[in-house]
Write an enzyme that holds these catalytic residues in place. Structure first.
Site, PDB file in Angstrom:
ATOM      1  N   SER A   1       3.214  -1.721  10.616  1.00 14.89           N
ATOM      2  CA  SER A   1       4.644  -1.801  10.911  1.00 14.89           C
ATOM      3  C   SER A   1       5.272  -3.140  10.529  1.00 14.89           C
ATOM      4  O   SER A   1       6.184  -3.636  11.211  1.00 14.89           O
ATOM      5  CB  SER A   1       4.922  -1.461  12.390  1.00 14.89           C
ATOM      6  OG  SER A   1       4.588  -0.108  12.647  1.00 14.89           O
TER       7      SER A   1
ATOM      8  N   GLY B   1       2.343   2.644  11.021  1.00 10.42           N
ATOM      9  CA  GLY B   1       3.353   3.693  10.912  1.00 10.42           C
ATOM     10  C   GLY B   1       4.033   4.032  12.222  1.00 10.42           C
ATOM     11  O   GLY B   1       4.741   5.034  12.304  1.00 10.42           O
TER      12      GLY B   1
ATOM     13  N   HIS C   1      -9.728   1.775   4.956  1.00 13.26           N
ATOM     14  CA  HIS C   1      -8.454   1.967   5.660  1.00 13.26           C
ATOM     15  C   HIS C   1      -8.684   2.925   6.829  1.00 13.26           C
ATOM     16  O   HIS C   1      -9.434   3.902   6.705  1.00 13.26           O
ATOM     17  CB  HIS C   1      -7.393   2.519   4.708  1.00 13.26           C
ATOM     18  CG  HIS C   1      -6.017   2.397   5.274  1.00 13.26           C
ATOM     19  ND1 HIS C   1      -5.557   3.227   6.275  1.00 13.26           N
ATOM     20  CD2 HIS C   1      -5.015   1.528   5.015  1.00 13.26           C
ATOM     21  CE1 HIS C   1      -4.322   2.857   6.598  1.00 13.26           C
ATOM     22  NE2 HIS C   1      -3.978   1.841   5.856  1.00 13.26           N
TER      23      HIS C   1
ATOM     24  N   GLU D   1      -5.599  -4.273  10.703  1.00 12.92           N
ATOM     25  CA  GLU D   1      -4.537  -3.296  10.924  1.00 12.92           C
ATOM     26  C   GLU D   1      -4.842  -2.520  12.198  1.00 12.92           C
ATOM     27  O   GLU D   1      -5.608  -1.542  12.161  1.00 12.92           O
ATOM     28  CB  GLU D   1      -4.459  -2.309   9.747  1.00 12.92           C
ATOM     29  CG  GLU D   1      -4.117  -2.942   8.430  1.00 12.92           C
ATOM     30  CD  GLU D   1      -3.516  -1.933   7.451  1.00 12.92           C
ATOM     31  OE1 GLU D   1      -2.372  -2.131   7.056  1.00 12.92           O
ATOM     32  OE2 GLU D   1      -4.193  -0.932   7.134  1.00 12.92           O
TER      33      GLU D   1
ATOM     34  N   ASN E   1       0.873  -1.191   0.000  1.00 10.62           N
ATOM     35  CA  ASN E   1       0.000   0.000   0.000  1.00 10.62           C
ATOM     36  C   ASN E   1       0.903   1.232   0.000  1.00 10.62           C
ATOM     37  O   ASN E   1       1.452   1.606   1.027  1.00 10.62           O
ATOM     38  CB  ASN E   1      -0.915  -0.006   1.228  1.00 10.62           C
ATOM     39  CG  ASN E   1      -1.812   1.230   1.264  1.00 10.62           C
ATOM     40  OD1 ASN E   1      -1.855   1.997   0.297  1.00 10.62           O
ATOM     41  ND2 ASN E   1      -2.513   1.412   2.375  1.00 10.62           N
ATOM     42  N   TRP E   2       1.032   1.825  -1.177  1.00 15.97           N
ATOM     43  CA  TRP E   2       1.942   2.977  -1.305  1.00 15.97           C
ATOM     44  C   TRP E   2       1.332   4.265  -0.764  1.00 15.97           C
ATOM     45  O   TRP E   2       2.007   5.304  -0.716  1.00 15.97           O
ATOM     46  CB  TRP E   2       2.338   3.167  -2.777  1.00 15.97           C
ATOM     47  CG  TRP E   2       3.302   2.133  -3.289  1.00 15.97           C
ATOM     48  CD1 TRP E   2       3.975   1.201  -2.539  1.00 15.97           C
ATOM     49  CD2 TRP E   2       3.713   1.925  -4.642  1.00 15.97           C
ATOM     50  NE1 TRP E   2       4.786   0.431  -3.351  1.00 15.97           N
ATOM     51  CE2 TRP E   2       4.647   0.857  -4.644  1.00 15.97           C
ATOM     52  CE3 TRP E   2       3.399   2.536  -5.856  1.00 15.97           C
ATOM     53  CZ2 TRP E   2       5.248   0.392  -5.817  1.00 15.97           C
ATOM     54  CZ3 TRP E   2       4.007   2.078  -7.028  1.00 15.97           C
ATOM     55  CH2 TRP E   2       4.921   1.017  -7.005  1.00 15.97           C
ATOM     56  N   LYS E   3       0.051   4.217  -0.402  1.00 20.36           N
ATOM     57  CA  LYS E   3      -0.637   5.417   0.127  1.00 20.36           C
ATOM     58  C   LYS E   3      -0.359   6.614  -0.796  1.00 20.36           C
ATOM     59  O   LYS E   3      -0.349   6.460  -2.023  1.00 20.36           O
ATOM     60  CB  LYS E   3      -0.216   5.671   1.580  1.00 20.36           C
ATOM     61  CG  LYS E   3      -0.363   4.418   2.458  1.00 20.36           C
ATOM     62  CD  LYS E   3      -0.179   4.673   3.924  1.00 20.36           C
ATOM     63  CE  LYS E   3      -0.315   3.370   4.714  1.00 20.36           C
ATOM     64  NZ  LYS E   3      -0.254   3.549   6.150  1.00 20.36           N
TER      65      LYS E   3
ATOM     66  N   GLY F   1       2.821  -0.975   4.397  1.00 19.23           N
ATOM     67  CA  GLY F   1       2.899   0.431   4.028  1.00 19.23           C
ATOM     68  C   GLY F   1       4.328   0.843   3.725  1.00 19.23           C
ATOM     69  O   GLY F   1       4.884   0.557   2.662  1.00 19.23           O
ATOM     70  N   GLY F   2       4.961   1.528   4.678  1.00 19.72           N
ATOM     71  CA  GLY F   2       6.279   2.134   4.469  1.00 19.72           C
ATOM     72  C   GLY F   2       7.322   1.190   3.889  1.00 19.72           C
ATOM     73  O   GLY F   2       8.107   1.588   3.017  1.00 19.72           O
TER      74      GLY F   2
HETATM   75  P1  13P Z   1       2.905   0.732   7.796  1.00 22.60           P
HETATM   76  O1  13P Z   1       3.360  -0.601   7.238  1.00 22.60           O
HETATM   77  O2  13P Z   1       3.692   1.882   7.257  1.00 22.60           O
HETATM   78  O3  13P Z   1       2.776   0.693   9.277  1.00 22.60           O
HETATM   79  O4  13P Z   1       1.421   0.969   7.208  1.00 22.60           O
HETATM   80  C1  13P Z   1       0.493  -0.041   7.356  1.00 22.60           C
HETATM   81  C2  13P Z   1      -0.693   0.287   6.561  1.00 22.60           C
HETATM   82  O5  13P Z   1      -1.453   1.171   6.920  1.00 22.60           O
HETATM   83  C3  13P Z   1      -0.898  -0.451   5.316  1.00 22.60           C
HETATM   84  O6  13P Z   1      -2.169  -0.223   4.802  1.00 22.60           O
END
Ligand code: 13P
Length: 242
Positions: A201, A165, A91, A159, A9-11, A222-223
């Protein structure tokens, strides 16, 4: 063995030059056969990655409307024209910042389903709810309300909000127990089993521990998904479960 679903998920955390760099560094052949890798880019970049091999496309969100005068919205039909096989809805970043309710999330999920796209419904509890000891019953209710009216079982992404994050992932034990509660809640509603992913995370160091759990059917990252090498290593850590 059912492949594990691992979604990047590149947001809104990537620019076009970094998308190009990701594609240049992406080696499709390095994704294990027992992983289905998906990339959820910002919608504007779907066309940039449409020819990627070894990964399918996932939307980050969808309109609850079918068509018409909804400025800025993206319909499920449009996403299907860009070959999205999956779409995220609900989300926590959207639930919190845009006040998205379970009813709205369910309406979006139904739109995806009607266009042949598998909904990935995101759920998770706040730190306060976790500390209160009610996390599993709160999330089970959230799951059922967010899947209202679907014909087939969606994918669920658990999540916990406090893990997103923050660098503080849930433990595999917490995720395992929550996933069992989610599957139990949905087993009364759908004939087929539900896949439940863990997100929050996830990184190269902990992905293997999550993927080793029977009840964890994949990851939403995510990150750590923004760089091809890191996302590939996360996909490859499925090997740690053998
Ligand atoms: P992180 O992996 O950056 O914590 O983000 C998780 C997320 O929200 C994926 O949708």
């Amino acid at each position: 063995m059912i492949p594990k679903l691992v979604i990047a998920n590149w947001k809104m955390a990537i620019d076009r030059a970094s998308v190009s760099q990701f594609l240049n560094e992406w080696e499709a052949s390095h994704i294990p056969s027992d992983v289905t890798a998906l990339i959820a880019p910002p919608a504007l970049f779907l066309s940039d990655i449409k020819d990627i091999t070894g990964a399918a496309l996932c939307a980050q969100d969808v309109s609850a409307h079918e068509l018409g005068a909804h400025t800025g919205e993206i319909s499920a039909q449009m996403l299907s024209e860009f070959n999205c096989s999956h779409g995220l809805v609900g989300h926590s970043e959207r639930r919190l910042a845009w006040n998205e309710s379970n009813a709205l999330v369910a309406a979006k999920a139904r739109r995806l389903e009607a266009s042949g796209i598998c909904p990935v419904i995101c759920v998770g509890e706040s730190k306060d709810v976790r500390d209160s000891g009610d996390a599993e019953s709160v999330v089970a209710k959230q799951v059922l309300a967010s899947a209202e009216g679907l014909v087939s079982a969606p994918v669920i992404a658990y999540e916990p909000i406090w893990a997103i994050g923050s660098g503080e992932a849930a433990t595999p034990k917490i995720a395992d127990s929550m996933h069992a509660a989610i599957k139990a809640a949905l087993s009364a509603r759908f004939d087929e089993p539900t896949s439940v992913l863990y997100g929050g995370s996830v990184n190269e160091a902990n992905a293997g521990d999550f993927l080793a759990c029977e009840s964890i059917d994949g990851l939403l990252v995510g990150g750590a998904s923004l760089k091809a090498a890191s996302f590939t290593n996360i996909c490859q850590s499925v090997g740690d479960r053998r």
